[in-house]
Design a protein around this motif. Structure first.
Motif, mmCIF file in Angstrom:
data_model
loop_
_atom_site.group_PDB
_atom_site.id
_atom_site.type_symbol
_atom_site.label_atom_id
_atom_site.label_comp_id
_atom_site.label_asym_id
_atom_site.label_seq_id
_atom_site.Cartn_x
_atom_site.Cartn_y
_atom_site.Cartn_z
ATOM 1 N N ASN A 278 0.851 -1.190 0.000
ATOM 2 C CA ASN A 278 0.000 0.000 0.000
ATOM 3 C C ASN A 278 0.890 1.245 0.000
ATOM 4 O O ASN A 278 1.638 1.470 0.956
ATOM 5 C CB ASN A 278 -0.895 -0.024 1.242
ATOM 6 N N PRO A 279 0.848 2.058 -1.058
ATOM 7 C CA PRO A 279 1.803 3.173 -1.151
ATOM 8 C C PRO A 279 1.677 4.170 -0.012
ATOM 9 O O PRO A 279 2.683 4.755 0.423
ATOM 10 C CB PRO A 279 1.479 3.802 -2.506
ATOM 11 N N ASP A 280 0.472 4.398 0.479
ATOM 12 C CA ASP A 280 0.291 5.354 1.576
ATOM 13 C C ASP A 280 1.011 4.873 2.834
ATOM 14 O O ASP A 280 1.675 5.665 3.525
ATOM 15 C CB ASP A 280 -1.199 5.544 1.864
ATOM 16 N N GLY A 295 -3.043 -4.832 -2.124
ATOM 17 C CA GLY A 295 -3.435 -6.123 -1.571
ATOM 18 C C GLY A 295 -2.385 -6.807 -0.727
ATOM 19 O O GLY A 295 -2.686 -7.808 -0.063
ATOM 20 N N VAL A 296 -1.159 -6.316 -0.733
ATOM 21 C CA VAL A 296 -0.093 -6.967 0.035
ATOM 22 C C VAL A 296 -0.437 -6.921 1.522
ATOM 23 O O VAL A 296 -0.633 -5.849 2.098
ATOM 24 C CB VAL A 296 1.272 -6.300 -0.221
ATOM 25 N N GLY A 297 -0.516 -8.082 2.139
ATOM 26 C CA GLY A 297 -0.834 -8.173 3.559
ATOM 27 C C GLY A 297 -2.310 -8.148 3.875
ATOM 28 O O GLY A 297 -2.694 -8.396 5.025
ATOM 29 N N GLU A 298 -3.147 -7.870 2.878
ATOM 30 C CA GLU A 298 -4.598 -7.884 3.099
ATOM 31 C C GLU A 298 -5.139 -9.289 2.844
ATOM 32 O O GLU A 298 -4.410 -10.206 2.491
ATOM 33 C CB GLU A 298 -5.275 -6.863 2.184
ATOM 34 N N ASN A 299 -6.459 -9.454 3.046
ATOM 35 C CA ASN A 299 -7.152 -10.723 2.754
ATOM 36 C C ASN A 299 -6.696 -11.856 3.664
ATOM 37 O O ASN A 299 -6.846 -13.038 3.331
ATOM 38 C CB ASN A 299 -6.932 -11.113 1.282
ATOM 39 N N LEU A 300 -6.105 -11.536 4.834
ATOM 40 C CA LEU A 300 -5.626 -12.568 5.749
ATOM 41 C C LEU A 300 -6.787 -13.440 6.215
ATOM 42 O O LEU A 300 -7.796 -12.943 6.721
ATOM 43 C CB LEU A 300 -4.946 -11.924 6.954
ATOM 44 N N GLN A 301 -6.637 -14.747 6.029
ATOM 45 C CA GLN A 301 -7.647 -15.726 6.439
ATOM 46 C C GLN A 301 -6.995 -16.800 7.294
ATOM 47 O O GLN A 301 -5.832 -17.130 7.117
ATOM 48 C CB GLN A 301 -8.317 -16.360 5.210
ATOM 49 N N ASP A 302 -7.775 -17.348 8.208
ATOM 50 C CA ASP A 302 -7.292 -18.412 9.075
ATOM 51 C C ASP A 302 -8.491 -19.225 9.530
ATOM 52 O O ASP A 302 -9.639 -18.782 9.435
ATOM 53 C CB ASP A 302 -6.551 -17.818 10.289
ATOM 54 N N HIS A 303 -8.227 -20.415 10.015
ATOM 55 C CA HIS A 303 -9.268 -21.237 10.621
ATOM 56 C C HIS A 303 -9.215 -21.065 12.139
ATOM 57 O O HIS A 303 -8.158 -21.247 12.747
ATOM 58 C CB HIS A 303 -9.057 -22.711 10.281
ATOM 59 N N SER A 479 -3.223 -17.548 5.842
ATOM 60 C CA SER A 479 -3.101 -17.698 4.389
ATOM 61 C C SER A 479 -3.630 -16.454 3.689
ATOM 62 O O SER A 479 -4.200 -15.561 4.313
ATOM 63 C CB SER A 479 -3.901 -18.930 3.928
ATOM 64 N N CYS A 480 -3.386 -16.412 2.359
ATOM 65 C CA CYS A 480 -4.089 -15.518 1.425
ATOM 66 C C CYS A 480 -3.642 -14.060 1.430
ATOM 67 O O CYS A 480 -4.304 -13.207 0.836
ATOM 68 C CB CYS A 480 -5.613 -15.571 1.645
ATOM 69 N N THR A 481 -2.501 -13.737 2.042
ATOM 70 C CA THR A 481 -2.073 -12.343 2.156
ATOM 71 C C THR A 481 -1.322 -11.834 0.936
ATOM 72 O O THR A 481 -0.987 -10.639 0.872
ATOM 73 C CB THR A 481 -1.186 -12.174 3.390
ATOM 74 N N CYS A 482 -1.013 -12.713 -0.018
ATOM 75 C CA CYS A 482 -0.416 -12.309 -1.305
ATOM 76 C C CYS A 482 -1.203 -12.995 -2.416
ATOM 77 O O CYS A 482 -0.631 -13.611 -3.312
ATOM 78 C CB CYS A 482 1.060 -12.704 -1.381
ATOM 79 N N ARG A 483 -2.480 -12.875 -2.387
ATOM 80 C CA ARG A 483 -3.380 -13.712 -3.159
ATOM 81 C C ARG A 483 -3.119 -13.634 -4.665
ATOM 82 O O ARG A 483 -2.750 -12.592 -5.204
ATOM 83 C CB ARG A 483 -4.835 -13.347 -2.886
ATOM 84 N N MET A 484 -3.318 -14.789 -5.316
ATOM 85 C CA MET A 484 -3.236 -14.842 -6.767
ATOM 86 C C MET A 484 -4.487 -14.206 -7.376
ATOM 87 O O MET A 484 -5.579 -14.284 -6.819
ATOM 88 C CB MET A 484 -3.144 -16.299 -7.250
ATOM 89 N N SER A 486 -5.840 -11.851 -11.293
ATOM 90 C CA SER A 486 -5.453 -11.125 -12.502
ATOM 91 C C SER A 486 -4.978 -9.719 -12.150
ATOM 92 O O SER A 486 -5.257 -9.196 -11.060
ATOM 93 C CB SER A 486 -6.633 -11.040 -13.462
ATOM 94 N N ALA A 487 -4.281 -9.097 -13.085
ATOM 95 C CA ALA A 487 -3.782 -7.731 -12.866
ATOM 96 C C ALA A 487 -4.916 -6.736 -12.703
ATOM 97 O O ALA A 487 -4.716 -5.639 -12.165
ATOM 98 C CB ALA A 487 -2.875 -7.329 -14.027
ATOM 99 N N ASP A 488 -6.119 -7.085 -13.176
ATOM 100 C CA ASP A 488 -7.274 -6.201 -13.038
ATOM 101 C C ASP A 488 -7.871 -6.230 -11.637
ATOM 102 O O ASP A 488 -8.696 -5.382 -11.303
ATOM 103 C CB ASP A 488 -8.358 -6.601 -14.050
ATOM 104 N N ASP A 489 -7.483 -7.218 -10.852
ATOM 105 C CA ASP A 489 -7.986 -7.342 -9.485
ATOM 106 C C ASP A 489 -7.164 -6.429 -8.583
ATOM 107 O O ASP A 489 -5.961 -6.654 -8.397
ATOM 108 C CB ASP A 489 -7.868 -8.797 -9.027
ATOM 109 N N PRO A 490 -7.753 -5.384 -8.015
ATOM 110 C CA PRO A 490 -6.964 -4.423 -7.240
ATOM 111 C C PRO A 490 -6.343 -5.014 -5.980
ATOM 112 O O PRO A 490 -5.410 -4.425 -5.423
ATOM 113 C CB PRO A 490 -7.980 -3.324 -6.895
ATOM 114 N N MET A 491 -6.850 -6.169 -5.514
ATOM 115 C CA MET A 491 -6.300 -6.775 -4.301
ATOM 116 C C MET A 491 -5.386 -7.961 -4.593
ATOM 117 O O MET A 491 -4.825 -8.545 -3.678
ATOM 118 C CB MET A 491 -7.440 -7.218 -3.372
ATOM 119 N N ALA A 492 -5.219 -8.312 -5.862
ATOM 120 C CA ALA A 492 -4.315 -9.409 -6.206
ATOM 121 C C ALA A 492 -2.865 -8.946 -6.107
ATOM 122 O O ALA A 492 -2.527 -7.840 -6.524
ATOM 123 C CB ALA A 492 -4.620 -9.930 -7.605
ATOM 124 N N VAL A 493 -2.022 -9.810 -5.583
ATOM 125 C CA VAL A 493 -0.598 -9.509 -5.428
ATOM 126 C C VAL A 493 0.224 -10.275 -6.453
ATOM 127 O O VAL A 493 1.218 -9.766 -6.969
ATOM 128 C CB VAL A 493 -0.130 -9.852 -3.997
#
Length: 561
Positions: A278-280, A295-303, A479-484, A486-493
């Motif tokens: 996140n540039p900010d 998206g780097v570090g976002e979307n963190l998921q766990d059980h 998991s999921c903090t550098c999610r796969m 497409s480049a069009d997905d703003p949260m994809a890393v």
């Protein structure tokens, strides 16, 4: 490349964990390729690592473990939830519970339905699960017979294991003989990464054989400070890494690629330290922005899981093994013969069920244990009891990993937001109620004592929610903090080949690139992903797609079981 220059390599892999050891092995199968594997932690020589029943010891201290804790969790009474991550050769595969679960076929179908990820379908992934594995019971259309990862199945000698499976049948759930095969749904014996009585980590399976090759170099206690990029290159090209060495950092160059395999916490941390995120937030810390990927570090998921514990009327539980003399005998048998109670993780039965009708594939997982104790041994048993670990598989809560400073030595801020949605709370309530129903079946009549946790007084939604807030713990599957994506997905890393968007010669290969967490433990999927991506990196033709079918309950829309 000539091997003459010791600080120039074709590939640099950061992190010798579940994925990194696989990559180190597979990439160095090509004798023309020179690979450096960097691990921040020490070697894995401890008996507490290799003795399966002793896994609570490396889990409970920071010798082989990053020993992370979350920030105060807003929906968990402000508790800081323990998040151990392996910091040792083998990574988390050297300190985990050794449960071998692949996830459900529909998890991978869900990945493949997302833009740019069509080649991550179950038919594409199953061949790599098989390729990775040697199953003690033998190979079939689902299981492997010649891979480096040895997988065995619990013997279920303690009668409580079979009581759990039979109680599930009495409650209306099917028995499944192989939850990693055609049918995940149901209760049955569980697989473990144990071979000849020893933990079979990726360090044992992949790294030990590969270290005999002259084209692989492994360095332990090597903390990477950042990825280095070629000045003026467009897009920015990774050319190496800086490794902390006392008060300064040494540059080590990679001719082809830098590959991050630090896991769901450390890989996004290192990307952020390298100016990718996140540039900010990067500018706020004074870091130069190399690639603005929010998206780097976002979307963190766990059980998240809880324990349903019951006292046992017969003295047959593992509580008998908790006194010093019994431990000494268990350790001696394991050292001398590699057998006995020391040679198992004790999670020998378990399974998957659906929480309600309308759920297409199982969303609750069980690990059954013939003892009442915390996962990491921090709350020792004081009585004969048994427990089921149970929790939702596809949480809707999302968290994040964010660096605190520019120092690689400072732990990042980790927030999971466990139980942050009503859907997650609903599934956890169902988990406790359905587990109580299983434990109430005739198969447990001879064993069943008083309810221990939660007590019988915990009945209403509000009471169960309060119990979860106070007692639930991580199942240790971040998991999921550098999610796969497409480049069009703003949260994809990363893209579907694990390449980091916006830069070149940099990949992430570990559980952090999962777009969504799978329904089960993560060690086996992380190994599969590394096997598959190793072929991608080497430019090899993918293994032929599988045609093996998978089970979905024919009446899932109208029946819960």
């Amino acid at each position: 490349m000539s091997a003459a220059n010791p600080d120039r390599f074709d590939y640099i892999i950061v992190g010798a964990g579940s994925a990194g050891c696989v990559l180190a092995n597979r990439l160095t199968e090509d004798p023309q390729v020179r690979v450096l594997l960097l691990e921040a932690g020490p070697g894995d020589r401890s008996l507490f690592i290799h003795m399966p029943s002793a896994f609570a010891y490396p889990l409970a201290n920071d010798r082989f473990n990053w020993y992370y804790h979350s920030e105060p969790e807003p929906f968990m009474n402000g508790r800081r939830i323990y998040c151990p991550r392996g910091r040792v050769l083998g990574g988390s595969s050297s300190i985990n519970g050794m449960v071998y679960i692949r996830g459900h076929a529909l998890d991978y179908e869900g990945w493949a339905a997302q833009p740019g990820l069509a080649h991550w379908s179950y038919a594409d992934c199953l061949p790599y699960f098989r390729h990775a594995e040697t199953r003690a019971k033998g190979a079939d259309d689902y299981r492997g017979g010649s891979g480096p990862l040895h997988v065995s199945t619990g013997a279920c000698r303690n009668p409580l294991y079979d009581a759990f499976i039979e109680a599930g049948r009495q409650a209306g759930y099917a028995r499944t003989e192989d939850m990693n095969g055609h049918r995940q749904e149901g209760l049955g014996p569980m697989d473990m990464t144990v071979h000849k009585g020893r933990r079979w980590s990726t360090a044992m399976a992949h790294l030990r054989p590969a270290m005999k090759r002259p084209n692989l170099q492994v360095r332990t206690r090597a903390l990477v400070a950042r990825v280095v990029f070629e000045p003026g290159s467009s897009p920015p090209r990774a050319i190496g890494v800086e490794v902390v060495n006392g008060a300064h950092a040494d540059l080590i160059r990679a001719e082809r690629e830098v590959i991050l395999s630090g896991g769901a916490i450390n890989s996004p941390q290192l990307l952020q330290l390298s100016g990718i995120g996140n540039p900010d937030e990067l500018r706020r810390l004074g870091l130069k922005v190399v690639a603005p990927l929010r998206g780097v570090g976002e979307n963190l998921q766990d059980h998240l899981e809880t324990y349903v514990q019951v006292a046992c009327k017969e003295p047959i539980t593992l509580y008998s093994a908790m006194n010093p003399l019994a431990k000494l005998k268990i350790g001696a048998e394991w050292l001398l013969r590699g057998t006995g109670l020391g040679a198992t993780n004790h999670f020998e039965s378990g399974g998957f069920i659906r929480s309600e009708a309308g759920v297409k594939h199982p969303d609750l997982q069980y690990h059954f244990l013939p003892m009442a104790i915390s996962y990491d041994g921090s709350s020792p048993a004081s009585f004969h009891g048994y427990q089921a670990h149970v929790g939702p598989m596809r949480p809707t809560s999302r968290g994040h990993v964010k660096i605190r400073s520019v120092s690689p030595k400072e732990a990042p801020r980790i927030l999971f937001n466990y139980m942050g949605t009503e859907q997650d709370r609903k599934e956890m309530r169902a988990a406790i109620r359905l587990t109580r129903e299983i434990f109430a079946q005739p198969a447990f009549d001879r064993f069943r004592g008083a309810a221990v946790s939660p007590g019988d007084e915990v009945r209403s939604d509000a009471q169960i929610d309060a119990h979860i807030r106070e007692h639930a713990e991580s199942a240790l599957h971040p998991s999921c903090t550098c999610r796969m994506g497409s480049a069009d997905d703003p949260m994809a890393v990363t893209d579907g080949s694990a390449r980091v968007h916006g830069v070149s010669a940099l990949r992430v290969v570990d559980a952090s690139i999962m777009p969504d967490v799978v329904s089960g433990n993560l060690n086996a999927p992380a190994i599969m992903m590394a096997e598959k991506l190793a072929d991608t990196i080497r430019g090899r033709t993918p293994l032929p797609r599988s045609t093996a079918p998978y089970f979905v309950h024919p009446h899932w829309q109208t029946q819960q079981r």
